[in-house]
Design a protein around this motif. Structure first.
Motif, short mmCIF file in Angstrom:
data_model
loop_
_atom_site.label_atom_id
_atom_site.label_comp_id
_atom_site.label_asym_id
_atom_site.label_seq_id
_atom_site.Cartn_x
_atom_site.Cartn_y
_atom_site.Cartn_z
N ASP A 46 -12.30 62.51 54.21
CA ASP A 46 -11.55 62.42 52.94
C ASP A 46 -12.42 62.69 51.73
O ASP A 46 -12.43 61.92 50.78
N ARG A 47 -13.19 63.76 51.76
CA ARG A 47 -14.07 64.18 50.67
C ARG A 47 -15.14 63.14 50.33
O ARG A 47 -15.70 63.13 49.24
N THR A 48 -15.43 62.27 51.28
CA THR A 48 -16.49 61.27 51.12
C THR A 48 -17.53 61.49 52.21
O THR A 48 -17.19 61.53 53.40
N ILE A 49 -18.77 61.63 51.81
CA ILE A 49 -19.87 61.77 52.76
C ILE A 49 -20.25 60.39 53.25
O ILE A 49 -20.35 59.44 52.47
N ILE A 82 -27.49 46.34 64.37
CA ILE A 82 -27.73 46.34 62.93
C ILE A 82 -27.46 47.74 62.39
O ILE A 82 -27.97 48.72 62.91
N THR A 83 -26.66 47.80 61.33
CA THR A 83 -26.24 49.08 60.77
C THR A 83 -26.34 49.08 59.26
O THR A 83 -26.07 48.07 58.62
N PHE A 84 -26.73 50.23 58.71
CA PHE A 84 -26.49 50.45 57.30
C PHE A 84 -25.62 51.69 57.19
O PHE A 84 -25.74 52.64 57.96
N ARG A 85 -24.72 51.65 56.23
CA ARG A 85 -23.80 52.76 56.00
C ARG A 85 -23.80 53.06 54.51
O ARG A 85 -23.70 52.15 53.69
N PHE A 86 -23.94 54.33 54.18
CA PHE A 86 -23.97 54.77 52.79
C PHE A 86 -22.86 55.80 52.62
O PHE A 86 -22.79 56.76 53.40
N GLU A 87 -21.98 55.59 51.65
CA GLU A 87 -20.86 56.49 51.41
C GLU A 87 -20.83 56.89 49.95
O GLU A 87 -21.06 56.06 49.07
N TYR A 88 -20.53 58.18 49.71
CA TYR A 88 -20.46 58.68 48.34
C TYR A 88 -19.63 59.96 48.31
O TYR A 88 -19.49 60.65 49.32
N PRO A 89 -19.06 60.29 47.15
CA PRO A 89 -18.22 61.48 47.06
C PRO A 89 -19.01 62.76 47.34
O PRO A 89 -20.15 62.91 46.90
N LEU A 92 -18.71 65.52 46.04
CA LEU A 92 -19.05 66.17 44.78
C LEU A 92 -20.35 65.65 44.18
O LEU A 92 -20.93 66.28 43.30
N ARG A 93 -20.83 64.50 44.65
CA ARG A 93 -22.08 63.92 44.14
C ARG A 93 -23.22 64.02 45.16
O ARG A 93 -24.19 63.28 45.10
N LYS A 94 -23.08 64.93 46.09
CA LYS A 94 -24.06 65.10 47.17
C LYS A 94 -25.49 65.24 46.64
O LYS A 94 -26.40 64.57 47.13
N ILE A 95 -25.69 66.07 45.67
CA ILE A 95 -27.04 66.30 45.14
C ILE A 95 -27.63 65.02 44.57
O ILE A 95 -28.82 64.74 44.74
N SER A 96 -26.82 64.21 43.93
CA SER A 96 -27.29 62.98 43.32
C SER A 96 -27.75 61.94 44.33
O SER A 96 -28.67 61.18 44.06
N TYR A 97 -27.09 61.86 45.48
CA TYR A 97 -27.34 60.77 46.41
C TYR A 97 -28.08 61.13 47.68
O TYR A 97 -28.65 60.26 48.33
N ASP A 98 -28.09 62.39 48.09
CA ASP A 98 -28.76 62.76 49.34
C ASP A 98 -30.22 62.32 49.39
O ASP A 98 -30.71 61.95 50.44
N GLY A 99 -30.90 62.35 48.27
CA GLY A 99 -32.31 62.00 48.25
C GLY A 99 -32.60 60.54 48.56
O GLY A 99 -33.73 60.18 48.93
N LEU A 100 -31.62 59.68 48.44
CA LEU A 100 -31.83 58.25 48.69
C LEU A 100 -31.81 57.91 50.18
O LEU A 100 -32.43 56.94 50.61
N ILE A 101 -31.09 58.69 50.95
CA ILE A 101 -30.83 58.35 52.35
C ILE A 101 -32.11 58.19 53.17
O ILE A 101 -32.25 57.24 53.92
N LYS A 102 -33.03 59.10 53.04
CA LYS A 102 -34.25 59.05 53.84
C LYS A 102 -35.01 57.74 53.62
O LYS A 102 -35.42 57.09 54.57
N ARG A 103 -35.18 57.36 52.37
CA ARG A 103 -35.93 56.13 52.08
C ARG A 103 -35.17 54.89 52.57
O ARG A 103 -35.76 53.99 53.14
N ILE A 104 -33.86 54.85 52.34
CA ILE A 104 -33.09 53.71 52.81
C ILE A 104 -33.18 53.62 54.33
O ILE A 104 -33.43 52.56 54.89
N GLY A 105 -33.01 54.75 55.00
CA GLY A 105 -33.05 54.77 56.47
C GLY A 105 -34.38 54.32 57.03
O GLY A 105 -34.43 53.55 57.99
N LYS A 106 -35.47 54.78 56.44
CA LYS A 106 -36.80 54.37 56.91
C LYS A 106 -37.05 52.88 56.69
O LYS A 106 -37.83 52.27 57.41
#
Length: 153
Positions: free
Chosen positions: A105-108, A122-129, A131-145
């Motif tokens: 539904d247009r949410t990553i 144990i799970t973490f889940r990150f969701e964002y529109p 349309l804001r992919k560029i803004s949030y993609d950079g956070l995922i690697k650090r959160i995941g690690k």
């Protein structure tokens, strides 16, 4: 002063301020014995009474981060369900972890799951529109690690 000016510019132009932030919050869950780092600027929502995790959102509400533990399922069952998710576009796994991401539904969404103590998942889940992919993609690697299971007691 320069950091404040950059933050103001980021908010005015629609770029997510957390992507520019340097300070992160370190969250530790006592019930399921895990830790995760949360980007600066994310707002913690009220924690559930059972202590299974925490939810954060960006101040504008566009992105949501959830970190939690669970006991009502098994790691292998969760892994199979994630792999079979028709919205999933990426899946990778190892002996004690798996990652999945996709668009619904247009949410990553991006999720990382690890084995915890005493059969916990144990799970973490990150969701964002999307349309804001560029803004949030950079956070995922650090959160995941940063997601780690603490030693069992």
């Amino acid at each position: 002063m320069r950091k404040h000016a950059m933050l103001t510019l980021a908010l005015a132009t629609g770029i997510a301020a957390p992507a520019l932030a340097e300070g992160w919050e370190h969250y530790e869950n006592a019930r399921f014995r895990f830790v995760i780092d949360v980007p600066e600027g994310f707002v913690a929502k009220p924690a559930p009474d059972n202590g299974d995790g925490q939810k954060w959102t960006t101040p504008d509400g566009y992105a949501e981060l959830i970190a939690f533990g669970s006991l009502g399922t098994t790691f292998n069952a969760e892994k199979a369900a994630a792999k079979a998710d028709p919205a999933g576009r990426y899946f990778a796994s190892g002996k004690s972890w798996f990652v999945t991401s996709g668009i619904r539904d247009r949410t990553i969404f991006y999720a990382r799951t690890i084995r915890g103590c005493d059969g916990a998942v144990i799970t973490f889940r990150f969701e964002y529109p999307a349309l804001r992919k560029i803004s949030y993609d950079g956070l995922i690697k650090r959160i995941g690690k940063s997601l780690k299971s603490l030693p069992c007691s």
